[in-house]
Design an enzyme around this catalytic site. Structure first.
Site, PDB file in Angstrom:
ATOM      1  N   THR A 120       0.811  -1.093   0.040  1.00  0.00           N
ATOM      2  CA  THR A 120       0.019   0.269   0.145  1.00  0.00           C
ATOM      3  C   THR A 120       0.584   1.015   0.129  1.00  0.00           C
ATOM      4  O   THR A 120       1.222   1.624   1.098  1.00  0.00           O
ATOM      5  CB  THR A 120      -0.686   0.065   1.035  1.00  0.00           C
ATOM      6  OG1 THR A 120       0.127   0.052   2.617  1.00  0.00           O
ATOM      7  CG2 THR A 120      -1.954  -1.054   1.922  1.00  0.00           C
ATOM      8  N   GLY A 121       1.681   1.656  -1.209  1.00  0.00           N
ATOM      9  CA  GLY A 121       2.475   2.647  -1.552  1.00  0.00           C
ATOM     10  C   GLY A 121       2.276   3.858  -0.485  1.00  0.00           C
ATOM     11  O   GLY A 121       2.780   4.240   0.556  1.00  0.00           O
ATOM     12  N   THR A 122       0.556   4.605  -0.346  1.00  0.00           N
ATOM     13  CA  THR A 122       0.190   5.221   0.297  1.00  0.00           C
ATOM     14  C   THR A 122       0.402   6.549   1.445  1.00  0.00           C
ATOM     15  O   THR A 122       1.368   6.769   1.036  1.00  0.00           O
ATOM     16  CB  THR A 122       0.166   4.035   1.809  1.00  0.00           C
ATOM     17  OG1 THR A 122      -0.501   2.882   1.264  1.00  0.00           O
ATOM     18  CG2 THR A 122      -0.808   4.966   2.467  1.00  0.00           C
ATOM     19  N   THR A 123      -0.325   7.421   1.205  1.00  0.00           N
ATOM     20  CA  THR A 123      -0.762   8.134   2.336  1.00  0.00           C
ATOM     21  C   THR A 123      -1.387   8.018   3.182  1.00  0.00           C
ATOM     22  O   THR A 123      -2.603   7.764   2.963  1.00  0.00           O
ATOM     23  CB  THR A 123      -0.198   9.682   1.415  1.00  0.00           C
ATOM     24  OG1 THR A 123       0.241   9.341   0.280  1.00  0.00           O
ATOM     25  CG2 THR A 123      -0.354  10.382   2.787  1.00  0.00           C
TER      26      THR A 123
END
Lengths: 254, 216
Positions: free
Chosen positions: B16-19
């Site tokens: 989940t690459g994510t921010t």
């Protein structure tokens, strides 16, 4: 309440009238011990123990009957002291493990439930004997306030406003019931606890005793501690003076 | 330009690459996340909700390996269920955060996930905890995931204490939007969860509704 035949030899046997005699015998061990009381008030809990001194050769303060379980919990015991010490270690492990897992002080009801469950386990099997002690747990928390629980050898625990265990528990309960503890503060209560222990102490049968006193409440910022020297002296003086007054009033009646 | 035979994404770890972000306000918290799940250069899910409930009023935000983060969240959800029944009251946010931290620390060599734990309890109100690498620290706000490095300057400059719930929600949505713009591994929609003593509110802000900045 004498036992019938062979129903009292192990904890894994019921009697025909539905009793487990081994557990009842364990409670007898508690009744033969000297008295311990604890009272919950508006802002804390105060513990008092009548510690009988069997020999003048004993070091003063040895064989304490009030233990610290984590910073915020106190435990006063009656019965077989070695059994009680073992359970204090169990309680400490539970409190420590809870803190490790959940990051905060263990709630007293939960601690009481866990130790009671442990005590109960020893009432199920013939390979072990039940614990021969009762104990009173007390704590103070700024959100939940003061709490007081007692566990007996059968593994039952109840919450209390005032509680007594040991040989003079009936007399102590009578005195405790006279108090309006919900309206008192710890400082007021210490004196009453000391007085009750002095009242129920049997001068004839038991000679010397040490009064163990401890408290946990707003006054100690939630930490369980032995009562400081000046407070204890004031409390013992109040206790002794009250007893003298009662002695004097007895003479007047004659 | 990108020399791929096309099947690398099948064998690359799903991240989940994510921010993710969580902010505390007086009386509660706001959590926010993007919705992109990538395997290498492939987006395998563009609408994943990375805000996972641990209890009624405690949520966590997932980042790093999708499998690791989800599993930690599910295990802690179960542990809190049991714990709340045992103590007969709602668990503290600190308890949830400690449970997450204990797993993250014990298995730190095997796992690759960072969870931010945030929620409301009656003792200490709104609280945000970071559990990166198995530490445990309470913070006024926390950001995480690959997109967070693009927005540290923004959050450090723009965060103020004493914000209202609505101001926090705006702050969260602005942060997510900026991170999504710059981070290739973040994208999709923004999920926002607001928790206070009255309850928990989940909201989705679709891509075209996200705030725009100088380049749009």
């Amino acid at each position: 309440c004498s036992s019938l035949g062979t129903y009292d030899l192990s904890a894994s046997t019921f009697s025909p009238d539905g009793r487990v005699f081994q557990v009842e015998y364990a409670m007898k061990a508690v009744e033969n011990s000297s008295t311990a009381i604890a009272i919950r008030c508006k802002d804390g809990v105060v513990f008092g123990v009548e510690k009988l001194v069997l020999s003048k050769l004993y070091e003063q303060g040895s064989n304490k009957r009030i233990f610290n379980i984590d910073r915020h919990v106190g435990m006063a015991v009656a019965g077989l002291l070695a059994d009680a010490r073992s359970l204090s270690e169990v309680a400490r492990d539970e409190a420590s493990s809870f803190r490790s897992s959940y990051g905060h002080d263990i709630p007293l009801k939960h601690l009481s439930d866990r130790v009671a469950m442990y005590v109960h386990a020893y009432t199920l099997y013939s390979a072990v004997r039940p614990f021969g002690c009762s104990f009173i747990l007390g704590s103070y928390d700024k959100d939940d306030g003061p709490q007081l629980y007692m566990v007996d050898p059968s593994g039952i625990s109840h919450g209390y406003w005032g509680c007594a265990i040991g040989k003079a528990k009936q007399a102590a309960k009578t005195e405790i019931e006279k108090l309006q503890m919900k309206e008192m503060t710890c400082r007021e209560l210490v004196k009453e606890v000391a007085k009750i222990i002095y009242i129920v102490h049997d001068e004839v049968k038991d000679k010397a005793f040490e009064l163990e006193l401890s408290w946990v409440g707003e006054v100690t910022n939630g930490r369980h501690q032995l009562i400081p020297e000046e407070v204890r002296q004031e409390a013992e003086k109040y206790a002794k003076d009250s007893l003298e007054e009662e002695d004097d009033s007895d003479e007047d009646n004659m | 330009m990108l020399q791929e035979t096309g099947t690398e994404w099948l064998s690359q770890e799903v991240k989940t690459g994510t921010t993710i972000i969580a902010v505390e306000f007086d009386g509660g918290v706001v959590l926010g996340s993007d919705s992109r799940v990538s395997a290498g250069a492939s987006v395998v899910n563009r609408v994943m909700n990375k805000l996972s409930p641990l209890h009624d009023k405690i949520y966590c935000a997932l980042s790093g390996s999708a499998a690791d983060a989800q599993t930690i969240a599910e295990v802690v959800h179960y542990q809190l269920d049991v714990h709340s029944i045992e103590i007969d009251e709602d668990p503290q946010v600190r308890s949830a955060a400690t449970l997450v931290r204990n797993i993250s620390y014990k298995y730190k060599e095997e796992l690759s996930a960072h969870l931010i734990v945030a929620g409301w309890d009656r003792r200490d109100g709104g609280q945000v905890f970071a559990t990166l690498s198995g530490l445990l620290t309470r913070q006024p706000f926390a950001v995480g995931g690959s997109g967070s490095s693009h927005v540290y300057g923004f959050v450090d400059a723009e965060f103020r204490g004493g914000m209202s719930k609505e101001e926090c929600q705006q702050f969260v949505v602005n942060t997510l939007s900026l991170a999504i713009n710059r981070d290739g591994s973040s994208g999709g929609v923004a999920y926002i969860v607001s928790i206070d003593e009255h309850g928990t509110e989940e909201k989705v802000v679709l891509g075209n509704d996200l705030p725009t900045f100088f380049d749009q």
